[in-house]
Design a protein around this motif. Structure first.
Motif, PDB file in Angstrom:
ATOM      1  N   ILE A   1       0.849  -1.208   0.000  1.00  0.00           N
ATOM      2  CA  ILE A   1       0.000   0.000   0.000  1.00  0.00           C
ATOM      3  C   ILE A   1       0.876   1.246   0.000  1.00  0.00           C
ATOM      4  CG2 ILE A   1      -1.635   1.347   1.387  1.00  0.00           C
ATOM      5  CD1 ILE A   1      -2.899  -1.285   2.238  1.00  0.00           C
ATOM      6  N   LEU A   2       1.885   1.237   0.858  1.00  0.00           N
ATOM      7  CA  LEU A   2       2.799   2.378   0.934  1.00  0.00           C
ATOM      8  C   LEU A   2       3.486   2.592  -0.415  1.00  0.00           C
ATOM      9  CD1 LEU A   2       3.601   4.404   3.026  1.00  0.00           C
ATOM     10  CD2 LEU A   2       5.475   2.927   3.730  1.00  0.00           C
ATOM     11  N   LEU A   3       3.871   1.478  -1.021  1.00  0.00           N
ATOM     12  CA  LEU A   3       4.522   1.545  -2.328  1.00  0.00           C
ATOM     13  C   LEU A   3       3.592   2.204  -3.352  1.00  0.00           C
ATOM     14  CD1 LEU A   3       7.013   0.587  -4.070  1.00  0.00           C
ATOM     15  CD2 LEU A   3       5.586  -1.355  -4.699  1.00  0.00           C
ATOM     16  N   ALA A   4       2.321   1.827  -3.303  1.00  0.00           N
ATOM     17  CA  ALA A   4       1.361   2.389  -4.253  1.00  0.00           C
ATOM     18  C   ALA A   4       1.261   3.900  -4.073  1.00  0.00           C
ATOM     19  CB  ALA A   4      -0.001   1.732  -4.053  1.00  0.00           C
ATOM     20  N   PHE A   5       1.170   4.360  -2.813  1.00  0.00           N
ATOM     21  CA  PHE A   5       1.094   5.807  -2.565  1.00  0.00           C
ATOM     22  C   PHE A   5       2.340   6.509  -3.090  1.00  0.00           C
ATOM     23  CE2 PHE A   5      -2.202   4.841   0.651  1.00  0.00           C
ATOM     24  CZ  PHE A   5      -3.142   5.747   0.196  1.00  0.00           C
ATOM     25  N   CYS A   6       3.494   5.918  -2.810  1.00  0.00           N
ATOM     26  CA  CYS A   6       4.742   6.541  -3.250  1.00  0.00           C
ATOM     27  C   CYS A   6       4.799   6.601  -4.773  1.00  0.00           C
ATOM     28  CB  CYS A   6       5.944   5.761  -2.734  1.00  0.00           C
ATOM     29  SG  CYS A   6       6.140   5.910  -0.973  1.00  0.00           S
ATOM     30  N   ALA A   7       4.324   5.536  -5.429  1.00  0.00           N
ATOM     31  CA  ALA A   7       4.356   5.506  -6.887  1.00  0.00           C
ATOM     32  C   ALA A   7       3.490   6.630  -7.461  1.00  0.00           C
ATOM     33  CB  ALA A   7       3.880   4.156  -7.394  1.00  0.00           C
ATOM     34  N   ILE A   8       2.301   6.812  -6.877  1.00  0.00           N
ATOM     35  CA  ILE A   8       1.420   7.878  -7.364  1.00  0.00           C
ATOM     36  C   ILE A   8       2.082   9.238  -7.152  1.00  0.00           C
ATOM     37  CG2 ILE A   8      -0.825   9.011  -7.075  1.00  0.00           C
ATOM     38  CD1 ILE A   8      -1.881   6.253  -6.151  1.00  0.00           C
ATOM     39  N   ALA A   9       2.638   9.437  -5.956  1.00  0.00           N
ATOM     40  CA  ALA A   9       3.283  10.716  -5.640  1.00  0.00           C
ATOM     41  C   ALA A   9       4.439  10.975  -6.602  1.00  0.00           C
ATOM     42  CB  ALA A   9       3.779  10.710  -4.196  1.00  0.00           C
ATOM     43  N   THR A  10       5.224   9.951  -6.867  1.00  0.00           N
ATOM     44  CA  THR A  10       6.371  10.112  -7.767  1.00  0.00           C
ATOM     45  C   THR A  10       5.910  10.493  -9.175  1.00  0.00           C
ATOM     46  OG1 THR A  10       7.407   8.364  -6.500  1.00  0.00           O
ATOM     47  CG2 THR A  10       8.518   9.030  -8.507  1.00  0.00           C
ATOM     48  N   ALA A  11       4.845   9.835  -9.632  1.00  0.00           N
ATOM     49  CA  ALA A  11       4.328  10.141 -10.962  1.00  0.00           C
ATOM     50  C   ALA A  11       3.895  11.607 -11.043  1.00  0.00           C
ATOM     51  CB  ALA A  11       3.161   9.226 -11.298  1.00  0.00           C
ATOM     52  N   LEU A  12       3.211  12.069  -9.988  1.00  0.00           N
ATOM     53  CA  LEU A  12       2.762  13.461  -9.952  1.00  0.00           C
ATOM     54  C   LEU A  12       3.959  14.409 -10.025  1.00  0.00           C
ATOM     55  CD1 LEU A  12       0.361  15.545  -9.218  1.00  0.00           C
ATOM     56  CD2 LEU A  12       1.296  15.392  -6.918  1.00  0.00           C
ATOM     57  N   LEU A  13       4.976  14.104  -9.224  1.00  0.00           N
ATOM     58  CA  LEU A  13       6.149  14.975  -9.184  1.00  0.00           C
ATOM     59  C   LEU A  13       6.889  14.972 -10.517  1.00  0.00           C
ATOM     60  CD1 LEU A  13       7.601  14.359  -5.636  1.00  0.00           C
ATOM     61  CD2 LEU A  13       6.247  16.263  -6.484  1.00  0.00           C
ATOM     62  N   ALA A  14       6.982  13.806 -11.139  1.00  0.00           N
ATOM     63  CA  ALA A  14       7.659  13.734 -12.428  1.00  0.00           C
ATOM     64  C   ALA A  14       6.932  14.607 -13.442  1.00  0.00           C
ATOM     65  CB  ALA A  14       7.706  12.286 -12.917  1.00  0.00           C
ATOM     66  N   PHE A  15       5.605  14.579 -13.355  1.00  0.00           N
ATOM     67  CA  PHE A  15       4.803  15.383 -14.285  1.00  0.00           C
ATOM     68  C   PHE A  15       5.050  16.876 -14.068  1.00  0.00           C
ATOM     69  CE2 PHE A  15       0.740  17.659 -14.935  1.00  0.00           C
ATOM     70  CZ  PHE A  15       0.708  17.580 -16.317  1.00  0.00           C
ATOM     71  N   VAL A  16       4.940  17.317 -12.794  1.00  0.00           N
ATOM     72  CA  VAL A  16       5.147  18.743 -12.500  1.00  0.00           C
ATOM     73  C   VAL A  16       6.558  19.163 -12.879  1.00  0.00           C
ATOM     74  CG1 VAL A  16       5.156  20.510 -10.710  1.00  0.00           C
ATOM     75  CG2 VAL A  16       3.425  18.732 -10.679  1.00  0.00           C
ATOM     76  N   ASN A  17       7.523  18.288 -12.580  1.00  0.00           N
ATOM     77  CA  ASN A  17       8.916  18.611 -12.888  1.00  0.00           C
ATOM     78  C   ASN A  17       9.114  18.818 -14.389  1.00  0.00           C
ATOM     79  OD1 ASN A  17      11.690  18.938 -12.138  1.00  0.00           O
ATOM     80  ND2 ASN A  17      12.060  16.975 -13.117  1.00  0.00           N
ATOM     81  N   SER A  18       8.447  17.990 -15.189  1.00  0.00           N
ATOM     82  CA  SER A  18       8.624  18.116 -16.633  1.00  0.00           C
ATOM     83  C   SER A  18       8.094  19.450 -17.138  1.00  0.00           C
ATOM     84  CB  SER A  18       7.934  16.960 -17.354  1.00  0.00           C
ATOM     85  OG  SER A  18       6.534  17.094 -17.235  1.00  0.00           O
ATOM     86  N   ILE A  19       7.127  20.023 -16.413  1.00  0.00           N
ATOM     87  CA  ILE A  19       6.609  21.335 -16.817  1.00  0.00           C
ATOM     88  C   ILE A  19       7.521  22.450 -16.349  1.00  0.00           C
ATOM     89  CG2 ILE A  19       4.680  22.958 -16.595  1.00  0.00           C
ATOM     90  CD1 ILE A  19       2.899  20.573 -16.036  1.00  0.00           C
ATOM     91  N   THR A  20       7.965  22.361 -15.075  1.00  0.00           N
ATOM     92  CA  THR A  20       8.662  23.492 -14.480  1.00  0.00           C
ATOM     93  C   THR A  20      10.157  23.509 -14.792  1.00  0.00           C
ATOM     94  OG1 THR A  20       8.848  22.215 -12.451  1.00  0.00           O
ATOM     95  CG2 THR A  20       7.068  23.814 -12.575  1.00  0.00           C
ATOM     96  N   GLN A  21      10.762  22.331 -14.999  1.00  0.00           N
ATOM     97  CA  GLN A  21      12.213  22.260 -15.155  1.00  0.00           C
ATOM     98  C   GLN A  21      12.756  23.164 -16.263  1.00  0.00           C
ATOM     99  OE1 GLN A  21      14.145  20.932 -13.034  1.00  0.00           O
ATOM    100  NE2 GLN A  21      16.039  21.381 -14.127  1.00  0.00           N
ATOM    101  N   PRO A  22      12.204  23.093 -17.489  1.00  0.00           N
ATOM    102  CA  PRO A  22      12.753  23.953 -18.553  1.00  0.00           C
ATOM    103  C   PRO A  22      12.651  25.429 -18.214  1.00  0.00           C
ATOM    104  CG  PRO A  22      11.082  22.452 -19.413  1.00  0.00           C
ATOM    105  CD  PRO A  22      11.106  22.275 -17.947  1.00  0.00           C
ATOM    106  N   ARG A  23      11.545  25.805 -17.552  1.00  0.00           N
ATOM    107  CA  ARG A  23      11.345  27.204 -17.184  1.00  0.00           C
ATOM    108  C   ARG A  23      12.359  27.668 -16.151  1.00  0.00           C
ATOM    109  NH1 ARG A  23       7.266  31.156 -17.827  1.00  0.00           N
ATOM    110  NH2 ARG A  23       7.697  32.417 -15.988  1.00  0.00           N
ATOM    111  N   ILE A  24      12.624  26.800 -15.171  1.00  0.00           N
ATOM    112  CA  ILE A  24      13.591  27.152 -14.129  1.00  0.00           C
ATOM    113  C   ILE A  24      14.982  27.329 -14.739  1.00  0.00           C
ATOM    114  CG2 ILE A  24      14.713  26.334 -12.019  1.00  0.00           C
ATOM    115  CD1 ILE A  24      12.083  24.912 -11.335  1.00  0.00           C
ATOM    116  N   GLU A  25      15.357  26.410 -15.627  1.00  0.00           N
ATOM    117  CA  GLU A  25      16.666  26.495 -16.285  1.00  0.00           C
ATOM    118  C   GLU A  25      16.800  27.805 -17.061  1.00  0.00           C
ATOM    119  OE1 GLU A  25      19.111  23.600 -16.932  1.00  0.00           O
ATOM    120  OE2 GLU A  25      18.324  23.229 -14.919  1.00  0.00           O
ATOM    121  N   LEU A  26      15.720  28.107 -17.775  1.00  0.00           N
ATOM    122  CA  LEU A  26      15.696  29.304 -18.606  1.00  0.00           C
ATOM    123  C   LEU A  26      15.861  30.559 -17.755  1.00  0.00           C
ATOM    124  CD1 LEU A  26      15.090  28.948 -21.682  1.00  0.00           C
ATOM    125  CD2 LEU A  26      12.958  30.167 -21.243  1.00  0.00           C
ATOM    126  N   LEU A  27      15.094  30.604 -16.645  1.00  0.00           N
ATOM    127  CA  LEU A  27      15.152  31.746 -15.739  1.00  0.00           C
ATOM    128  C   LEU A  27      16.564  31.931 -15.191  1.00  0.00           C
ATOM    129  CD1 LEU A  27      11.899  31.452 -13.629  1.00  0.00           C
ATOM    130  CD2 LEU A  27      12.670  33.461 -14.855  1.00  0.00           C
TER     131      LEU A  27
END
Lengths: 196, 194
Positions: free
Chosen positions: B10-36
């Motif tokens: 169960i814990l693994l499942a929660f972590c997997a969901i959280a990781t997926a969310l973070l990977a998604f947000v990171n893919s949006i924000t990372q290029p912008r942060i680098e650019l800034l």
């Protein structure tokens, strides 16, 4: 009606800082300027809101034995989202809050509300609790920061209020100033309460 | 056994969901942060050493981070006007990063504290012009705070921060100078990335 009372209780009656006395670490650390206080308050409110909602939703599938690690995972995920979003869209604020954004993970208010409220109440009330507690936290931060910024820097919200001849009381900006300000404010709150 | 396995999953499942969310947000924000970040550095360079064309130099240093600095040349004559670089040293509660520009004689033209998390009200005042302006025109051997026999007035209650900035600059100027002078005398054996 329950929604409204859950929302409003965080502001005065169960104010997270002055009454429940949770989350003092970020309170002391970022209340050096009103600008930081609002940024920190908004970030913490967002995390509180999201984590309260999610934790309320998953309360029936979370085994009691591992609830704390699960809550921490949820909270940490949202904090990281806020951290990355702020770095990308409000870089100046992100810079001045620095280390304290990741530290929202261990802010006791958020875990405290997850454990004491969201895990036992339905979605709507948890949402109200999150907003209310977040607002209460933000307002308290702003009050403490206003006093400290005014005394320690002679300004409010970055604008100079006191004349430049004012010699800033440096201690107000340092950590002891935060404790003293907080102590006075708590005493004031208690005094008002007893009068009622 | 089965019970604990279930908890773990169960814990693994929660972590997997959280990781997926973070990977998604990171893919949006990372290029912008680098650019800034790149844009901020570019602006800082241009404000410290205005009106020149920059050439990036990266030199591998054995056992340390590679030395990176920029040579500023006049747009028309290609004459070297100065150099900019970033110096960093641990201050009181954080690593203080300073961007600096020196002229072709390696005298300081201007400095700007670009990253720090020092004590608010004390060390954090290092970003103020009243402090950084003192560095203007100093030769490498003059960059010392008053407690160390120099002319730079330390920040009140924050000698450690002031000293970290001064010493980091001295060290970095020495390194840049060594490399730049080698390049001038022995052109050809260098690795220059535009």
């Amino acid at each position: 009606m329950r929604f409204v009372s859950e929302l409003s209780k965080g502001i005065i009656k169960e104010n997270p800082i002055f009454v429940i006395v949770l989350g003092l670490c970020p309170t002391l650390a970022v209340s050096t300027s009103v600008n930081n206080a609002i940024g920190m308050g908004a970030a913490a409110t967002f995390v509180l809101l999201c984590s309260n909602v999610i934790i309320s939703l998953i309360k029936n599938v979370t085994p009691a034995k591992i609830r704390i690690p699960v809550y921490i995972v949820v909270i940490a995920a949202f904090v990281t989202v806020v951290d990355m979003m702020m770095a990308a869209y409000v870089p100046d604020l992100h810079k001045s809050l620095g280390l304290f954004i990741p530290l929202i993970v261990v802010n006791c208010i958020i875990l405290g509300r997850a454990e004491a409220f969201a895990s036992k109440n339905n979605l709507l009330n948890s949402l109200a609790d999150g907003i209310g507690m977040g607002l209460g936290f933000t307002l308290s931060l702003v009050v403490v920061a206003s006093i400290r910024e005014l005394l320690g820097n002679g300004s409010w919200f970055g604008m100079r209020v006191l004349p430049s001849t004012y010699n800033p009381m440096l201690m107000a900006i340092l950590a002891p100033g935060a404790f003293i300000t907080l102590g006075f404010l708590m005493a004031l709150m208690n005094m008002l309460k007893e009068k009622k | 056994m089965k019970f604990f396995l279930r908890l773990g999953l169960i814990l693994l499942a929660f972590c997997a969901i959280a990781t997926a969310l973070l990977a998604f947000v990171n893919s949006i924000t990372q290029p912008r942060i680098e650019l800034l970040k790149a844009e901020q550095e570019r602006q800082a360079r241009a404000s410290l050493l205005p009106g020149v064309e920059f050439e990036r130099v990266a030199q591998n240093v054995p056992g340390a981070d590679s030395l990176i600095y920029y040579i500023g040349r006049a747009a028309d004559t290609k004459e070297i006007k100065g150099y900019t670089f970033t110096a960093a040293k641990v201050g009181y509660s954080s690593t203080v990063k300073t961007m600096a520009a020196v002229d072709s004689e390696f005298k300081l033209l201007a400095i700007k504290v670009i990253e720090q998390a020092e004590t608010p009200g004390l060390g954090a005042n290092a970003t103020a012009p009243t402090f950084t302006d003192q560095f203007k025109g100093l030769a490498p051997d003059q960059i010392l705070v008053d407690k160390d026999g120099g002319q730079i007035k330390s920040l009140t209650g924050a000698t450690i921060t002031s000293r970290a900035i001064a010493n980091s600059l001295t060290e970095q100027i020495t390194a840049v100078r060594l490399d730049a002078e080698q390049r001038l005398t022995a052109p050809g054996n260098e690795e220059v990335t535009p």
